[in-house]
Design a protein around this motif. Structure first.
Motif, PDB file in Angstrom:
ATOM      1  N   GLU A  93       1.389   6.643  -6.920  1.00  0.00           N
ATOM      2  CA  GLU A  93       0.247   7.430  -7.380  1.00  0.00           C
ATOM      3  C   GLU A  93       0.246   8.880  -6.906  1.00  0.00           C
ATOM      4  O   GLU A  93      -0.399   9.715  -7.539  1.00  0.00           O
ATOM      5  CB  GLU A  93      -1.053   6.735  -6.963  1.00  0.00           C
ATOM      6  N   HIS A  94       0.943   9.181  -5.803  1.00  0.00           N
ATOM      7  CA  HIS A  94       0.831  10.517  -5.226  1.00  0.00           C
ATOM      8  C   HIS A  94       2.151  11.279  -5.074  1.00  0.00           C
ATOM      9  O   HIS A  94       2.126  12.470  -4.758  1.00  0.00           O
ATOM     10  CB  HIS A  94       0.154  10.448  -3.852  1.00  0.00           C
ATOM     11  N   SER A 109       0.829  -1.203   0.000  1.00  0.00           N
ATOM     12  CA  SER A 109       0.000   0.000   0.000  1.00  0.00           C
ATOM     13  C   SER A 109       0.868   1.261   0.000  1.00  0.00           C
ATOM     14  O   SER A 109       0.573   2.236  -0.707  1.00  0.00           O
ATOM     15  CB  SER A 109      -0.938  -0.012   1.206  1.00  0.00           C
ATOM     16  N   ILE A 110       1.933   1.256   0.792  1.00  0.00           N
ATOM     17  CA  ILE A 110       2.856   2.399   0.815  1.00  0.00           C
ATOM     18  C   ILE A 110       3.490   2.580  -0.556  1.00  0.00           C
ATOM     19  O   ILE A 110       3.580   3.710  -1.077  1.00  0.00           O
ATOM     20  CB  ILE A 110       3.930   2.216   1.914  1.00  0.00           C
ATOM     21  N   GLU A 111       3.934   1.489  -1.161  1.00  0.00           N
ATOM     22  CA  GLU A 111       4.532   1.568  -2.496  1.00  0.00           C
ATOM     23  C   GLU A 111       3.531   2.139  -3.500  1.00  0.00           C
ATOM     24  O   GLU A 111       3.885   3.004  -4.318  1.00  0.00           O
ATOM     25  CB  GLU A 111       5.011   0.194  -2.962  1.00  0.00           C
ATOM     26  N   ARG A 112       2.291   1.686  -3.450  1.00  0.00           N
ATOM     27  CA  ARG A 112       1.259   2.190  -4.365  1.00  0.00           C
ATOM     28  C   ARG A 112       0.995   3.676  -4.119  1.00  0.00           C
ATOM     29  O   ARG A 112       0.852   4.456  -5.053  1.00  0.00           O
ATOM     30  CB  ARG A 112      -0.027   1.389  -4.204  1.00  0.00           C
ATOM     31  N   TYR A 113       0.921   4.061  -2.842  1.00  0.00           N
ATOM     32  CA  TYR A 113       0.696   5.473  -2.512  1.00  0.00           C
ATOM     33  C   TYR A 113       1.785   6.347  -3.134  1.00  0.00           C
ATOM     34  O   TYR A 113       1.501   7.379  -3.733  1.00  0.00           O
ATOM     35  CB  TYR A 113       0.641   5.674  -0.994  1.00  0.00           C
ATOM     36  N   PHE A 114       3.027   5.923  -2.975  1.00  0.00           N
ATOM     37  CA  PHE A 114       4.129   6.703  -3.537  1.00  0.00           C
ATOM     38  C   PHE A 114       4.060   6.743  -5.059  1.00  0.00           C
ATOM     39  O   PHE A 114       4.337   7.785  -5.665  1.00  0.00           O
ATOM     40  CB  PHE A 114       5.482   6.147  -3.064  1.00  0.00           C
TER      41      PHE A 114
END
Length: 87
Positions: free
Chosen positions: A23-24, A16-21
């Protein structure tokens, strides 16, 4: 007592942290860096969240206990009142 995540929850949190980074943020974060960030957040912020959860649970339980006497209360010494109504 240190706060820990199950291995499955830890893997999901890192993903989730990897995805957040991705995308954002301007730059993605690697798996090792995401794991380090997660470890930091669990150690630094986790206790505050945990304590708030415990406080919320205590408040909820105290409210339920306060209502207990209302929910299970039975009037005492009603035999004669009931008999006089039957006559």
């Amino acid at each position: 007592m240190p706060l820990t995540l199950s291995p499955e929850a830890q893997q999901q949190a890192i993903a989730s942290i990897e995805r957040y980074f991705r995308e954002h943020m301007d730059e993605p974060i690697g798996n090792v860096a995401a794991g380090g960030l997660l470890k930091f957040l669990v150690e630094e912020v986790g206790p505050a969240l945990y304590n708030q959860g415990v406080a919320d649970a205590q408040e909820n339980l105290q409210a339920r206990v306060a209502e207990l006497d209302i929910e299970v209360h039975h009037e005492a010494f009603t035999y004669w009142n009931q008999r006089s109504r039957r006559k």
